[in-house]
Design an enzyme around this catalytic site. Structure first.
Site, PDB file in Angstrom:
ATOM      1  N   ALA A  63       0.918  -1.056  -0.032  1.00  0.00           N
ATOM      2  CA  ALA A  63      -0.036   0.130  -0.033  1.00  0.00           C
ATOM      3  C   ALA A  63       0.846   1.348  -0.066  1.00  0.00           C
ATOM      4  O   ALA A  63       2.239   1.195   0.253  1.00  0.00           O
ATOM      5  CB  ALA A  63      -0.957  -0.151   1.196  1.00  0.00           C
ATOM      6  N   GLU A 109      -0.465  -9.161  -1.112  1.00  0.00           N
ATOM      7  CA  GLU A 109      -1.916  -9.314  -1.060  1.00  0.00           C
ATOM      8  C   GLU A 109      -2.421  -9.556  -2.496  1.00  0.00           C
ATOM      9  O   GLU A 109      -3.515 -10.224  -2.958  1.00  0.00           O
ATOM     10  CB  GLU A 109      -2.586  -8.284  -0.228  1.00  0.00           C
ATOM     11  CG  GLU A 109      -2.216  -8.700   1.478  1.00  0.00           C
ATOM     12  CD  GLU A 109      -2.491  -7.403   2.203  1.00  0.00           C
ATOM     13  OE1 GLU A 109      -2.227  -6.470   2.171  1.00  0.00           O
ATOM     14  OE2 GLU A 109      -3.155  -7.820   3.399  1.00  0.00           O
ATOM     15  N   GLU A 129       4.230  -5.315   7.321  1.00  0.00           N
ATOM     16  CA  GLU A 129       3.299  -4.364   7.952  1.00  0.00           C
ATOM     17  C   GLU A 129       3.625  -4.366   9.334  1.00  0.00           C
ATOM     18  O   GLU A 129       3.578  -3.383   9.824  1.00  0.00           O
ATOM     19  CB  GLU A 129       1.782  -4.958   7.728  1.00  0.00           C
ATOM     20  CG  GLU A 129       1.298  -4.578   6.402  1.00  0.00           C
ATOM     21  CD  GLU A 129       1.395  -5.915   5.618  1.00  0.00           C
ATOM     22  OE1 GLU A 129       2.219  -6.714   5.990  1.00  0.00           O
ATOM     23  OE2 GLU A 129       0.710  -6.063   4.513  1.00  0.00           O
TER      24      GLU A 129
END
Ligand code: 3H9
Length: 707
Positions: A63, A109, A129
């Site tokens: 992300a 992901e 993460e």
């Protein structure tokens, strides 16, 4: 189609290319682009299978971390990637993910939502993460155990370390390693699977069955030990555990709830700050992409002690041949034996192969003379800490080194300009201050003298990266950034024991605050004699009438140098486990009584505030003087060199958590009690507090001035 995601066709295969430099993060526009491309390719009768690949150096690195702060501040809607991933997984055509570089976080992901994954042999796959204080938030904790098994998923999600493509193949994340051109290999693979029924990861339940429940307990115990104070690892374990108890959809809902709790936590804010701070340190106003970086192909090190040996290992590890000079045979043999022992330990633990050890050792040439130093591109000096000796060594080096050779001193306190004055090449003299053990610790302070050339700074920063260090630029000030701040921190720790806290109280309070070890334990580890010598070197600078710590010198006079002599602030057994030392306690009490220091009960809050605020006040002072470029650089120094807890973001970031005005108020209280010589607030602290500004504002201003 968005510019960030391209759709093209080759031999009946649709190729979706993510092109969002530098790391193809899932910034706004990318998930939408992927969704659009999948829809288009999925419904195109001419397409039999789909390949998704990253342009440039990597697949998707996750992300877009810059978006997280905006989401937390309510400036952007929450990130929901789950529907897009379901669309990939439900695509009627087989989707083959082609991975090179890194498939990290949201990148992995995305990859797991595909039906197949092929990878370059050097690709890395991970769910890092937790290093940002969060957990995977796009079904990573639900799909990964289905592909790799629960134990591997727990390990990857809770500890954040990536795995290589070959391991990913062996655990079932990757289906094939592609040697040679990745896109061609992925297309060939896609042709093979075209027309076959799609395998949806979320429906693959076999690896979720019969899981040994102790996996979770063990991981929790390991996380408590190795990630002390951090909440994300346990949160990640909980989310993976949910995958074994809940349906995929319920598991995703659980993961989302946990992800959001983490994202909105102070820890994640701190750790994201640390991530960007570390990437910001290399930005130096006088150094641009046009500044020449000098060639470093051969190195030499003077001094084969603990530091010199570690520095030589750094060069050897980076593939740079290095001459290692020591004055006497015995010391040289001892130095080489330590180097060999260090490498052998890595071989024993499986981190290094014997062949790699031999190769690295082969790059280090031990010697008693300066022979060959004339060919070195850089010479690192790591002799005893004393100005006279350093100057003598630099004069010798100046005489033998080639004209463009950089001379780097590993001094931890001394004046770089004075050292440079012993040479005729001050512009090529720089400080390279490593931290012990130099082959392990990531921090490197690059210290600029007043004449140091920008090219030498650029070269030093680039070299730092090559040596796998985090290089931070510091100005020439006693102790530079890290040790300059350490002085008042350790001073307060010692004052506190003189005033009535026990050694264990002081160490315990700072350990519980999150420091890797308490300040007195750290002094015992470093060796009390080291600071004793430094104090003697700087004795002339002490101001009469200003309180100084009294006990440490006495311990040294008694031959108690800390761990290495078995006694110091604490006593140590053979395995170096500490226990309280009654004699030290008695010495402290006697010393305090004789000095007329009033003994009292000292609370844990006072211990933390006196030590940490002293650290911060000095940090603000040196920042105001320009010794550090940014507050964030100071944080990087303390996170990587001094065991400051990453989940607090570093000492200067921590100010924001406490409130700058609150910190200033306490500093002023301490000033009232202990005097302005020790506690006058740093001018920058006052300026920012009065202007209702923060250190982040200050860094922002510094960046705009530089730009
Ligand atoms: C996540 O994915 C959550 C999900 O579960 C979804 C939730 C819904 N975003 O490190 P470098 C920038 S969380 C934005 O110097 P390298 C970086 O700041 C994310 N920017 O290069 C730098 O910018 P600048 C999980 C990013 O080759 C430039 O790229 N992923 C991001 O040494 C180059 O970076 C991670 O945690 C990002 N994701 O290393 C991966 N990544 O030039 C984090 C990098 O302006 N990234 N930038 O200073 C890394 O580990 C390394 O950057 C990587 C490259 C290994 C990729």
């Amino acid at each position: 189609m968005s510019e960030l995601v391209r759709l093209s066709h080759q031999d009946g295969i649709a190729v979706i290319t993510i092109d969002n430099p530098p790391v193809n993060a899932l910034s706004p526009g990318v998930p939408e682009g992927i969704q659009e491309a999948i829809r288009a390719a999925g419904s195109d009768p001419a397409v039999s299978a789909i390949v998704m690949i990253g342009a440039g150096r990597t697949f998707i690195a996750g992300a877009d971390i810059r978006e997280f702060g905006k989401i937390v501040r309510g400036e952007r809607p929450r990130l929901t990637l789950l529907p897009m991933l379901l669309e990939i997984e439900d695509c009627p055509k087989p989707v083959v993910m082609a991975i090179h570089g890194t498939a990290f976080g949201g990148g992995n992901e995305v990859a797991m939502a595909g039906h197949y994954r092929v990878a370059s042999a050097d690709a890395q796959i991970g769910q890092p993460e937790v290093k940002l204080g969060i957990i995977p938030g796009a079904a990573g904790t639900q799909r990964l155990p289905r592909l790799a098994g629960v134990a591997k998923a727990v390990e990857m999600c809770a500890f954040g370390e990536p795995i290589g493509a070959r391991e990913a193949l062996s655990v079932g994340i990757v289906d094939r390693i592609v040697e040679g051109d990745l896109l061609a290999g992925a297309i060939a693979f896609a042709c093979e699977v075209a027309g076959k029924p799609a395998r949806k990861t979320r429906e693959r339940e076999e690896k979720l069955r019969g899981v040994d429940a102790s996996v979770f307990a063990k991981a929790r115990e390991q996380a408590a030990r190795t990630k002390r104070g951090q909440s994300a690892p346990a949160a990640a374990i909980e989310a993976v555990e949910a995958a074994t108890r809940l349906s995929f959809a319920e598991g995703c809902a659980r993961e989302t709830a946990i992800f959001e709790a983490c994202l909105f936590s102070a820890q994640s804010k701190a750790m994201i700050h640390a991530f960007f701070a570390e990437r910001g340190v290399s930005k130096i106003p006088e150094v641009s992409s046009k500044t020449p970086v000098m060639k470093i192909e051969r190195a030499a090190v003077v001094g084969a002690g603990t530091m010199g040996g570690g520095i030589a290992m750094n060069y050897a590890n980076a593939g740079i041949p290095v001459l290692l000079k020591e004055a006497g045979q015995e010391a040289l043999d001892r130095g080489m034996a330590t180097i060999r022992k260090n490498y052998a330990r890595s071989v024993k633990s499986g981190r290094l192969t014997q062949a790699a050890m031999d190769e690295r050792l082969g790059r280090i040439s031990p010697q008693l003379t300066y022979e060959g130093f004339e060919n070195a591109d850089i010479i690192a000096e790591a002799v005893f800490e004393g100005m006279a000796l350093k100057k003598q060594v630099f004069a010798e080096l100046d005489a033998i080194a080639k004209p463009e050779c950089i001379l780097a001193t590993n001094t931890s306190y001394l004046d770089i300009d004075e050292i440079a004055s012993a040479t005729r090449r001050a512009e090529l003299v720089v400080g390279h201050h490593y931290f012990s053990p130099a082959n392990v610790m990531r921090l490197l302070e690059v210290v600029r003298g007043k004449a140091t050339r920008p090219a030498v700074l650029a070269t030093s920063m680039a070299l730092g990266k090559r040596l796998r260090k985090v290089a931070v630029l510091a100005g020439n000030s006693r102790g530079f950034i890290g040790n300059r701040m350490l002085m008042p921190y350790l001073r307060e720790a010692q004052f506190l024991v003189e005033e009535g806290a026990s050694v264990e109280d002081v160490n315990g309070a700072l350990y519980d605050f999150g420091m890797a070890m308490g300040p007195l334990a750290m002094s015992d580890l470093a060796g009390l004699d080291v600071s004793w010598r430094i104090r003697q070197e700087f004795k002339h600078l002490e101001k009469p009438g200003v309180r100084v710590p009294l006990v440490s010198d006495k311990l040294c006079e008694m031959g108690r140098f800390g761990q290495k002599t078995g006694r110091g602030w604490s006593q140590y057994d053979e395995a170096r486990n500490p226990s309280p030392d009654a004699e030290t306690a008695a010495l402290i009490e006697k010393t305090a009584r004789e000095a007329g220091i009033e003994r009292r009960a000292v609370g844990r809050d006072e211990i933390v505030e006196r030590c940490i605020f002293a650290l911060i006040n000095e940090g603000a002072r040196l920042l105001g003087e320009g010794v550090a470029l940014r507050a964030a650089d100071i944080d990087v120094v303390y996170l990587n060199g001094y065991g400051f807890p990453v989940w607090r973001g570093g000492p200067m970031f921590y100010v924001g958590e406490v409130g700058l005005k609150n910190v200033l108020a306490r500093v002023r209280e301490f000033e009232g009690k202990h005097g302005p010589d020790l506690w006058s607030p740093a001018p920058l602290l006052v300026e920012l507090a009065e202007g209702a500004q923060t250190f982040e504002d200050y860094d922002g201003r510094a960046a705009s001035t530089a730009a």
